[in-house]
Design an enzyme around this catalytic site. Sequence first.
Site, PDB file in Angstrom:
ATOM      1  N   GLY A 111      58.381 -19.758   2.716  1.00  0.00           N
ATOM      2  CA  GLY A 111      59.196 -18.581   3.018  1.00  0.00           C
ATOM      3  C   GLY A 111      59.924 -18.108   1.777  1.00  0.00           C
ATOM      4  N   GLU A 112      61.098 -17.508   1.971  1.00  0.00           N
ATOM      5  CA  GLU A 112      61.924 -16.924   0.887  1.00  0.00           C
ATOM      6  C   GLU A 112      61.309 -15.666   0.290  1.00  0.00           C
ATOM      7  OE1 GLU A 112      62.708 -19.701  -2.284  1.00  0.00           O
ATOM      8  OE2 GLU A 112      63.504 -21.244  -0.948  1.00  0.00           O
ATOM      9  N   GLY A 113      60.056 -15.345   0.672  1.00  0.00           N
ATOM     10  CA  GLY A 113      59.322 -14.260   0.018  1.00  0.00           C
ATOM     11  C   GLY A 113      58.388 -14.764  -1.079  1.00  0.00           C
TER      12      GLY A 113
ATOM     13  N   ASP B  15      62.857 -14.643   3.627  1.00  0.00           N
ATOM     14  CA  ASP B  15      63.820 -15.150   4.611  1.00  0.00           C
ATOM     15  C   ASP B  15      64.417 -16.465   4.168  1.00  0.00           C
ATOM     16  OD1 ASP B  15      61.073 -16.406   5.264  1.00  0.00           O
ATOM     17  OD2 ASP B  15      62.560 -17.718   6.207  1.00  0.00           O
TER      18      ASP B  15
END
EC number: 2.4.2.21
Lengths: 340, 340
Positions: B304-306, B162
């Site tokens: 986040g971001e994966g 995200d």
Amino acid sequence: LDSAAATAAQARQDVLTKPQGALGRLETLSVQIAGITGQTRPRLNNPAVIVMAADHGVARRGVSAYPSEVTSQMVLNFLNGGAAINVLARHIGARVIVVDIGVAANLPSHSELIDRKLGMGTADFSVEPAMSRAQAQQAVEIGIACAYDAIASGVDLLATGDMGIGNTTASSAVVAAITGRPVAEVTGRGAGIDDAGLARKIAVIEQALALHHPDPRDALDVLTKVGGFEIGGLAGVILGAAARRVPVVIDGFISGAAALIACTLAPSAQPFLIAALRSVERGHDAVFAHLDLTPLFDLGMRLGEGTGAVLGMSLCQAACKILDEMATFGEAGVSGKVEG
Amino acid sequence: LDSAAATAAQARQDVLTKPQGALGRLETLSVQIAGITGQTRPRLNNPAVIVMAADHGVARRGVSAYPSEVTSQMVLNFLNGGAAINVLARHIGARVIVVDIGVAANLPSHSELIDRKLGMGTADFSVEPAMSRAQAQQAVEIGIACAYDAIASGVDLLATGDMGIGNTTASSAVVAAITGRPVAEVTGRGAGIDDAGLARKIAVIEQALALHHPDPRDALDVLTKVGGFEIGGLAGVILGAAARRVPVVIDGFISGAAALIACTLAPSAQPFLIAALRSVERGHDAVFAHLDLTPLFDLGMRLGEGTGAVLGMSLCQAACKILDEMATFGEAGVSGKVEG
């Protein structure tokens, strides 16, 4: 550690395009590795795990769920690429260096097997010292030489691994001797012994410590009386890596016992150690407490061989790539934090 | 799950050359993935992370440490390969699929950017619903379609990621709404807000929940009133992966909120989920408790971001390689356990 390199690495982490500290252990790990290597943006392209194999005379006391011949059988499995350590090392792109430092069988010569056999297994330390003091010193020296050879061939990240039926018994004895903890508190089920076997294992270690009185300040004395050839060898690997400023990732409980030997011999080696996993094996936390180490992860593993350590090496590489490859706020044109 | 494939995988794990269970989570993970894929020896050769990016109207309430323009700036950073997710995805050999599902800026067209913009960010849910119910449904459908497209192109392992300034605020609101926990218990500092900002964030969420009364049994109602476009999109990715029997690795807190939406819409998706990391973000444990998930590791991450999910994908691959590539006791000629 090289504090200038570590400080420069931390300063760079703080301007990369993420909130400061948001990558947690990956950030602190990269700073530690900068300090170890003396490079502000270290690259770790050539990982290897050194797996030391040896047998244990004490195994004949019924302290393991598996028979001693499994040690040599598993060495052959390593050479054929079918063991867990081979699979995980291939996954992360690491070499597996297998060393016979005292397996109780004549192994065939093999291009991938380093023969440094110190004996056909240790003596049964429940009745006599596991090895001579000369052998203990040789075991450590062999480990140092293996680390130096690997580094000379281009390895820039090392991990420790072990194979030896009976070696959780020797490791628990080493951990109890050096940390001073009660034997029952640092002795677990190893490869899966039952309740009766565990009680026997604890009794055997308690008797051995009462018989030999190893000196906790003299690591070679501990190794001589209740250690193992592979434990001494792995202590040497740790010392050799630290001496060459190469990060060394420590595997599970047996490698933890080796780290205790290494850091008792040379306390200045401690900052070069990276603990990979918290093992299921009872007693591992006593190692971490004594050495002031925090493992990277806990996946419920208890296999040894270096299986946890190679996963840890991949995290070390990831951490260094974050430090080296990410864009800074300035480079990427990303706005910084709002000051309240 | 395919119980026959899972049973066959467990039976194979039990004859591989290691004590049963000695690889812990790697073993159970391989069995779960066998059940997900219906393959007794699954191979995961083509991992990808889908990063959904969107903005949040509520960000104007001073709930984030960073300004909203960082969302679009970071999307450009993703496309240029300079963000943490790019570095870690390269490290494990995964594709990064970036989706604009509602960034509040006109982004340049780019071969690697999927444009599915539902709006210039959500509305400020402290005064009105974040989106229309039609948009909420579209967000989920977009996510499903993105998962299907990735799988059609050969992807066999998915992860969620995200980007969206303000999205921990929306995620905490979603988690509080669905789990029923007090807002203060599931609201943290996100990208690093100070004490005053955290108090403001909690108050904004409490007021929004009191204003909108989202129905915890109606996930689209929750998403409509206090969600975010990327949260809905990631819920869709999870549902699409589960529908196609592809394992999906869940990243941190925002992905956790998406998992709550997904599993409220379709409880049968739960067994297809693999939780990668325990995030530092307060409230993540409430997600795990509600969904009965246990994360693989805790590295103190909160980006986040994966970023956590891609490390988790590498562990999924490792687990499947263990199952597929290791030798059995019979094949390697290794003796089994001594029966006492």
